[in-house]
Structures are given as C-alpha cells and as structure tokens.
Write a protein that holds these residues in place. Structure first.
Motif, PDB file in Angstrom:
ATOM      1  N   GLY A   6      41.829 107.289  17.433  1.00  0.00           N
ATOM      2  CA  GLY A   6      42.623 106.514  18.387  1.00  0.00           C
ATOM      3  C   GLY A   6      43.650 105.689  17.645  1.00  0.00           C
ATOM      4  N   ALA A   7      44.709 105.273  18.348  1.00  0.00           N
ATOM      5  CA  ALA A   7      45.757 104.515  17.662  1.00  0.00           C
ATOM      6  C   ALA A   7      46.613 103.739  18.639  1.00  0.00           C
ATOM      7  N   VAL A   8      47.179 102.648  18.110  1.00  0.00           N
ATOM      8  CA  VAL A   8      48.219 101.857  18.782  1.00  0.00           C
ATOM      9  C   VAL A   8      49.340 101.690  17.777  1.00  0.00           C
ATOM     10  N   SER A   9      50.560 102.098  18.155  1.00  0.00           N
ATOM     11  CA  SER A   9      51.669 102.068  17.203  1.00  0.00           C
ATOM     12  C   SER A   9      52.990 101.986  17.964  1.00  0.00           C
ATOM     13  N   GLN A  10      54.042 101.599  17.249  1.00  0.00           N
ATOM     14  CA  GLN A  10      55.391 101.643  17.812  1.00  0.00           C
ATOM     15  C   GLN A  10      55.911 103.074  17.859  1.00  0.00           C
ATOM     16  N   GLN A  11      55.344 103.945  17.044  1.00  0.00           N
ATOM     17  CA  GLN A  11      55.807 105.326  16.927  1.00  0.00           C
ATOM     18  C   GLN A  11      54.924 106.257  17.763  1.00  0.00           C
ATOM     19  N   ASP A  12      55.372 107.482  17.944  1.00  0.00           N
ATOM     20  CA  ASP A  12      54.562 108.500  18.592  1.00  0.00           C
ATOM     21  C   ASP A  12      53.368 108.811  17.701  1.00  0.00           C
ATOM     22  N   ILE A  13      52.175 108.595  18.228  1.00  0.00           N
ATOM     23  CA  ILE A  13      50.981 108.774  17.401  1.00  0.00           C
ATOM     24  C   ILE A  13      50.247 110.085  17.698  1.00  0.00           C
ATOM     25  N   PRO A 186      28.773 105.961  14.344  1.00  0.00           N
ATOM     26  CA  PRO A 186      29.779 105.365  13.455  1.00  0.00           C
ATOM     27  C   PRO A 186      31.147 105.231  14.102  1.00  0.00           C
ATOM     28  N   LEU A 187      31.843 104.153  13.748  1.00  0.00           N
ATOM     29  CA  LEU A 187      33.216 103.906  14.187  1.00  0.00           C
ATOM     30  C   LEU A 187      33.870 102.992  13.161  1.00  0.00           C
ATOM     31  N   VAL A 188      35.081 103.364  12.749  1.00  0.00           N
ATOM     32  CA  VAL A 188      35.805 102.541  11.777  1.00  0.00           C
ATOM     33  C   VAL A 188      37.151 102.130  12.348  1.00  0.00           C
ATOM     34  N   LEU A 189      37.620 100.993  11.866  1.00  0.00           N
ATOM     35  CA  LEU A 189      38.947 100.483  12.189  1.00  0.00           C
ATOM     36  C   LEU A 189      39.850 100.706  10.984  1.00  0.00           C
ATOM     37  N   GLY A 190      41.034 101.259  11.223  1.00  0.00           N
ATOM     38  CA  GLY A 190      42.017 101.439  10.172  1.00  0.00           C
ATOM     39  C   GLY A 190      43.203 100.525  10.399  1.00  0.00           C
ATOM     40  N   VAL A 191      43.600  99.793   9.360  1.00  0.00           N
ATOM     41  CA  VAL A 191      44.720  98.856   9.447  1.00  0.00           C
ATOM     42  C   VAL A 191      45.958  99.525   8.859  1.00  0.00           C
ATOM     43  N   GLY A 192      47.004  99.645   9.667  1.00  0.00           N
ATOM     44  CA  GLY A 192      48.213 100.335   9.241  1.00  0.00           C
ATOM     45  C   GLY A 192      48.946  99.605   8.128  1.00  0.00           C
ATOM     46  N   ARG A 193      49.577 100.379   7.217  1.00  0.00           N
ATOM     47  CA  ARG A 193      50.364  99.828   6.116  1.00  0.00           C
ATOM     48  C   ARG A 193      51.656 100.613   5.991  1.00  0.00           C
ATOM     49  N   HIS A 200      47.415 100.074  14.391  1.00  0.00           N
ATOM     50  CA  HIS A 200      45.982 100.033  14.125  1.00  0.00           C
ATOM     51  C   HIS A 200      45.345 101.317  14.634  1.00  0.00           C
ATOM     52  N   PHE A 201      44.255 101.711  13.972  1.00  0.00           N
ATOM     53  CA  PHE A 201      43.651 103.010  14.250  1.00  0.00           C
ATOM     54  C   PHE A 201      42.138 102.876  14.397  1.00  0.00           C
ATOM     55  N   LEU A 202      41.565 103.774  15.177  1.00  0.00           N
ATOM     56  CA  LEU A 202      40.124 103.909  15.292  1.00  0.00           C
ATOM     57  C   LEU A 202      39.745 105.339  14.902  1.00  0.00           C
ATOM     58  N   VAL A 212      47.011 108.251   6.298  1.00  0.00           N
ATOM     59  CA  VAL A 212      47.606 107.326   7.273  1.00  0.00           C
ATOM     60  C   VAL A 212      47.391 105.891   6.826  1.00  0.00           C
ATOM     61  N   THR A 213      46.144 105.577   6.468  1.00  0.00           N
ATOM     62  CA  THR A 213      45.822 104.257   5.923  1.00  0.00           C
ATOM     63  C   THR A 213      44.578 104.351   5.060  1.00  0.00           C
ATOM     64  N   ASP A 214      44.524 103.523   4.026  1.00  0.00           N
ATOM     65  CA  ASP A 214      43.319 103.432   3.201  1.00  0.00           C
ATOM     66  C   ASP A 214      42.615 102.093   3.401  1.00  0.00           C
ATOM     67  N   GLN A 215      43.089 101.299   4.369  1.00  0.00           N
ATOM     68  CA  GLN A 215      42.492  99.996   4.673  1.00  0.00           C
ATOM     69  C   GLN A 215      41.523 100.165   5.839  1.00  0.00           C
ATOM     70  N   ILE A 216      40.236 100.164   5.522  1.00  0.00           N
ATOM     71  CA  ILE A 216      39.204 100.551   6.488  1.00  0.00           C
ATOM     72  C   ILE A 216      38.213  99.413   6.698  1.00  0.00           C
ATOM     73  N   VAL A 217      37.859  99.178   7.951  1.00  0.00           N
ATOM     74  CA  VAL A 217      36.803  98.239   8.312  1.00  0.00           C
ATOM     75  C   VAL A 217      35.676  99.046   8.949  1.00  0.00           C
ATOM     76  N   TYR A 218      34.484  98.961   8.389  1.00  0.00           N
ATOM     77  CA  TYR A 218      33.329  99.658   8.955  1.00  0.00           C
ATOM     78  C   TYR A 218      32.681  98.743   9.993  1.00  0.00           C
TER      79      TYR A 218
END
Length: 624
Positions: A6-13, A186-193, A200-202, A212-218
């Motif tokens: 899943g994702a929320v972004s300004q761009q087409d995801i 399991p579900l992780v949150l990804g923080v966009g960079r 932000h991503f799920l 896409v991102t290497d910043q992960i919250v478990y």
C-alpha cells in the motif's frame, strides 16, 4: 502466502504497488488485485492469473493514483475467483449495497475466526456480501464504524476481530490516506526517501519495498498505523484500558533482497537454489572460527547452563530439520530433546518445564503456527527461547532471546532447499555448543567437527555432480503415482524430507517410513509399480537396512538406493544404486538431502509441473 502493498504519495503509485506484488510472487498466490482512489471514487482491477496480467488490466483501464493498496491472495475462505480476490469494497446498506462500490477499500492477510458471526450481524444491518471471504466482513465493519475519520473507524473495528490479521484500508472520502493494522500477521511501514520523499508505504514484507525505500518500521501486534502525505503515526491498543495510545517504533535501515533475482543458467529458482547450497553453507559458517555459546547471541552461555532439555517447534521442512537435530542433540550433547509440530503443540495439554530451551525453526521467521507455538510455550513459563531463522529482521528473531541466522539468502522456490540444509548446519552448531557447555565436547572433537563443517561445501558440490544420474531416475519416476521412502536412525527424517519434496512439486503421492517399520504395514503396498527410495549411509544401521531392502525385493519392489561408496550395495535387476562421493559421519544427513532434492526437481520437470509455484502451496505460511 498472501501479500500486501500500500502507499500514499504525490506520484502515481500503481507501478510501485504492482512491482511490490511481483517481488512477493514467490510466496505463492491464486489471485491478485489493486485498488486506488481515483477521481473521487474507488477503482480496482483483479485477476486470477499472474501479476503480469493484472498489470495489463490496470494499464488498459488506466488505473492511476497517488493512493492505493494491492494484494496477492492465497485462498482460505472461498474459491480462487475474481469475486473473492482482494481488494474488497464495502457496499453500503439497503439499496446502496446494489448500486456500486461504497467508500471503503481493504486488503487483508490472515484469518478472521469469528467472521461468520460478524457476517450475520452485518447482514442484519443491511450489508450485502459479494464474496465468500472473511475479508469482506472487515471492509463492511470499517464502513459501519466510519464517521468521517478512517483511523478512528479502524481502531473501532480491530477489537471486534478474532484471529490473525494484517490489513491496509483507504476511504473514498479521505484521499491521500491509508490506515494499516496488524495482529498476528506481519506488516511493515516504509518511510519514503529521495524521489519518494513525503510518501509512505505499507507491506507485508520489506522485500516488496526493495528499491523504493530502505527505511522500515516493523509494526507490532496491536499497532494501527496512519499514513498521510509527509507524516505518519502509530498507535497501540493498551491491553488494560482498551484505548489506543501513540507509540514510537524504531526505524531500521533494511537492505531487502528483491524476489526478482536472476535465474542465470538455471531453468527454475528451485534448481538454482539447490546449486547455491555450497555457497549458502559456506556463508552460514563464515564467522564460525570456534564453538562457543555466543554464536547464538549475548547471554547464550547463561541460558545454556540453565537448561537441561530442549523443545523444538517447527512446521513442514523445518520440522524435519528439527527431527534430525534431535538425534544430534541426544547423541552428542546428551540432552533430552522433543520435537513438536508447531500447529499441534499449542492445542494439546503438555508438561512445561522452566529449564527447557525452546527452539523454533523457520525460513521466513513469520510462520504463524510456529510463532503461536512459541508464545504458547512462553505463556507456560518456558522463557529460554532460541530461533534458527533465515531472516534477521523477522518476528521470530525479535520474539526470541537468542538467534542463529542462517545465511541462505533469498529463497524464491516454494519448496525449501538451501534453507533446509543451512538450518541443519545451524542446528549442528547448536548441538556442539550445548555439548561444550555440558562437558561432552573435547578439544579434539571440536577440531574434528569444525574440520568436517569447513569441508561440507566441497562435499555438497561433489554430490551435485551426481545430477545426470539422478535425471535418468527421474524419467522413470515421472511415470509413477506413488512412492515409498525409507531411512533409518539419523536418516529417517531425511527420507521424510525427500518424500515431502517429491509430493510438493511433482504431485506424486509419497510416504516415508523408518525402514524397520516396513513389515508393520507398509510392505503391503510394495509391488513392481511402487518405487522404493532408500537412504543408505555406511553407518551402524546399514546391515539392518540391507535386510529391510531384501524384504522389498522379495515382493518384487523396485529399489532406488542412494548408497555411500563402501556399503557393498551394487546395482542389479530391481536394485538401482547411485553412489555418494563419501560417507560424512554425523553430517551425512546434509549430503543425503541433496540428491533427494534433485530427484524431486527433475521428476517434476519431466511431469511438466510448475516447479517454483506448486499448486495450492505458499512460500510463507502466515495463517493457521
């Protein structure tokens, strides 16, 4: 198993969502779908084919948005069909239920155990169901609780759900917002960079977000996460009060491996992974210069001196690794060991012992049954826990006191190969460490075992050279519908693993028995049409095994024997022999595993099955 992106972004995801699904294809699935917030409405595309077809459908329908969710489904409730594929929409109540999609779009991993009760309640409220899934219940329940704030609606929904779940949901009335929640899946949150700054991503696995991102919250059980442009926050339900309170979770830098690894010269990932075993074993042993408890983490010596028995919990192939380890642990470390199928252990009465080392084995570290069994063991007062796992960031590693991380690398084929042999290496090291602490490992023994371990990659490479001979056997096996596998002692679990591999990918019915059990029933199955595969190392049970083989021959059975070179077993009519390069003592099970893998692989190829994605199976089993 099921995959979420899943994702929320300004761009087409949409390209990111679909690429994420591709990276999760190796887990196995029977349908897939994507839903977005587009032009003020919910739009989706779904397919019972591969993600590539879903991409074509989304492109044809011009599905594009900065807010969306996607899913690969492995069927539990309801057949693999488009109307059961995720994402699911709520459909309002009354007449509105028939006029098109409502305001909630949702994907879900796991199983809702009380879905039938919830479904009946929602039908009484006027909701109409368009699928047989338990997931659609959640979508309608979120819709029922929705009063203008999606986070509050999800927080109100979660306490009503019994079972295991990870969900991602968005609402037609709130663009650029996705809410996720997890309990047992399991579900992780990804923080966009960088190019995805503010996004932000799920995902159900960090692998889906590779590149896409290497910043992960478990996320942890009980967490609900709210994703919006440029910000996100996590809340957690307090067990005592039931209220959700804001919490902070560590952001980790994770270099996730892409599931789209190159095949190179190989036909399938399974074949590639079989041939990667020498390197995987060498990598797993890379940092092992001597035997010590600290190979399993800080504080391991204290834990090992405080236990006097071992309980191994695992499923499938990992269970057979544990069954092999039982022989090592009791023979070398002299410590009583029991091995339990994780999915059975938590549902029976057992006798807990606080001085037990609870060992879990899992390739993914997310196996739902094994995680649940681990928690059950801890609830019984057994706090000394250790996992042998291939994923250092997994739930299993986080839940256990101690860990040994195998370095098999990403395993794409559903049927486990290099994960199994590296698990055996890790369990052998555990055996030696416990033996050392308990005073049963002399310096000379340690030196010899280390020498054997370091030579193991070379020994496995020599076994792989037997592939042409195994291929000849596979042509014969491809015409069969049943097979027996025999082993004795330390090699009986290897026979079990060989039978499992054959049935998993070739769909040939196969069973394994301790060879001494033949005359207690299975011998009735033996005819000229029943191939009998025998694991025949030159060990203390060889002569007994030869007698068991004669029982097969006397009934006209066809024997296919993997024999050590000095076993004096020679090929003749009805007796087919492939000679192993060398006998390898206690580590012999690892060598004998490899030709069984090759035989299953080439038999499946000869039958034309989907080797890497066998029917009805999934790579990571995240539901009970």
């Amino acid at each position: 198993m099921c995959g979420i992106v899943g994702a929320v972004s300004q761009q087409d995801i949409v390209p990111i969502l679909l690429e994420g699904l591709k990276r999760l294809e190796y887990r196995g699935y029977d349908s897939c779908g994507v839903a977005v917030h587009q032009d003020g409405q919910l739009r989706r595309a779904r397919s019972t084919s591969r993600v590539a077809e879903l991409q074509a459908l989304a492109s044809e329908d011009r599905v594009a948005s900065g807010t969306g969710i996607a899913h690969t489904r492995w069927a539990t409730h309801g057949a693999p069909a488009v109307h059961n594929a995720h994402p699911h929409f709520s459909h309002g109540t009354g007449e509105a239920a028939h006029s098109g999609p409502g305001r909630i779009a949702l994907v879900h991993n796991g199983i809702i155990e009380n879905y039938a009760e919830l479904r009946a309640q929602l039908q009484q409220r006027g909701y109409v169901f368009h699928s047989q899934t338990d997931t659609e219940v959640i979508a309608h329940l979120v819709d029922w609780h929705y009063q203008g704030d999606l986070l509050e609606a999800v927080q109100a929904t979660v306490p009503h759900l019994k079972g295991a779940f990870a969900i991602a949901v968005f609402c037609r009335d709130e663009p650029h917002r996705v809410v996720g929640a997890r309990e047992g899946s399991p579900l992780v949150l990804g923080v966009g960079r960088e190019q995805h700054a503010g996004a932000h991503f799920l995902a159900s696995d960090a692998m889906a977000l590779a590149g896409v991102t290497d910043q992960i919250v478990y996320l942890e059980d009980g967490d609900v996460v709210d994703l919006q442009l440029g910000r996100c926050w996590i809340s957690h339900q307090d067990a005592a009060s039931g209220r959700f309170e804001a919490v902070q979770r560590e952001v980790r830098t994770v270099q996730a491996h892409s599931g789209a690894a190159e095949l190179g010269p190989y036909r399938h990932y399974m074949q590639k992974e079989i041939f990667e075993q020498p390197r995987a074993i060498a990598n797993t042993l890379d940092a092992v210069t001597h035997i010590c408890p600290e190979l399993f983490g800080d504080g391991a010596h204290r834990v090992f001196t405080g236990v006097d028995r071992v309980l191994i919990l695992a499923c499938g192939t990992s269970y057979y690794a544990g069954s092999t380890a039982k022989y090592w642990l009791e023979s070398i470390a002299k410590i009583p060991t029991s091995v339990e199928i994780a999915s059975e252990y938590r549902y029976r009465d057992s006798v807990p012992d606080a001085r037990t080392l609870v060992v879990t084995i899992s390739q993914s570290g997310e196996t739902a049954d094994t995680l649940a069994a681990l928690k059950h063991a801890r609830s019984l007062g057994m706090q000394h826990t250790l996992t042998v796992c291939n994923v250092p960031t997994s739930a299993m590693v986080r839940e256990c006191q101690l860990a040994f991380i195998t370095r098999a690398g990403a395993e794409i084929g559903v049927a486990s190969t290099k994960a199994f042999t590296t698990q055996l290496v890790g369990l052998f090291l555990l055996t030696l460490a416990l033996a050392q602490v308990r005073g049963h490992l002399s310096e000379a023994d340690e030196a010899q075992h280390l020498k054997d371990l370091r030579h193991l990659p070379v020994a496995v490479q020599a076994v792989l050279a037997l592939e042409p001979q195994v291929m000849a056997w596979a042509e014969e096996f491809a015409r069969k519908e049943n097979a027996l596998f025999l082993g004795r002692g330390l090699h009986y679990p290897i026979a079990l693993e060989g039978a499992l591999k054959l049935k998993e990918i070739s769909y040939i019915h196969a069973e394994a028995y301790p060879a001494g059990e033949l005359k207690h029933g299975p011998l009735a199955l033996v005819t000229a049409d029943m191939p009998v595969v025998t694991v025949a190392p030159n060990d203390a049970l060889l002569e007994k095994l030869k007698s068991n083989m004669q029982e097969v021959r006397a009934r006209g059975g066809q024997l296919y024997v993997f024999a050590d070179g000095d076993t004096a077993i020679d090929s003749e009519p009805g007796l087919h022999v492939i000679r192993m390069p060398e006998h390898y003592g206690a580590l012999s099970p690892i060598l004998h595993t490899v030709p069984l893998q090759l035989m299953a692989y080439h038999t499946a190829c000869a039958r034309g099955t989907d080797v890497d994605k066998p029917r009805n199976l999934a790579k990571s089993v995240t539901v009970e």
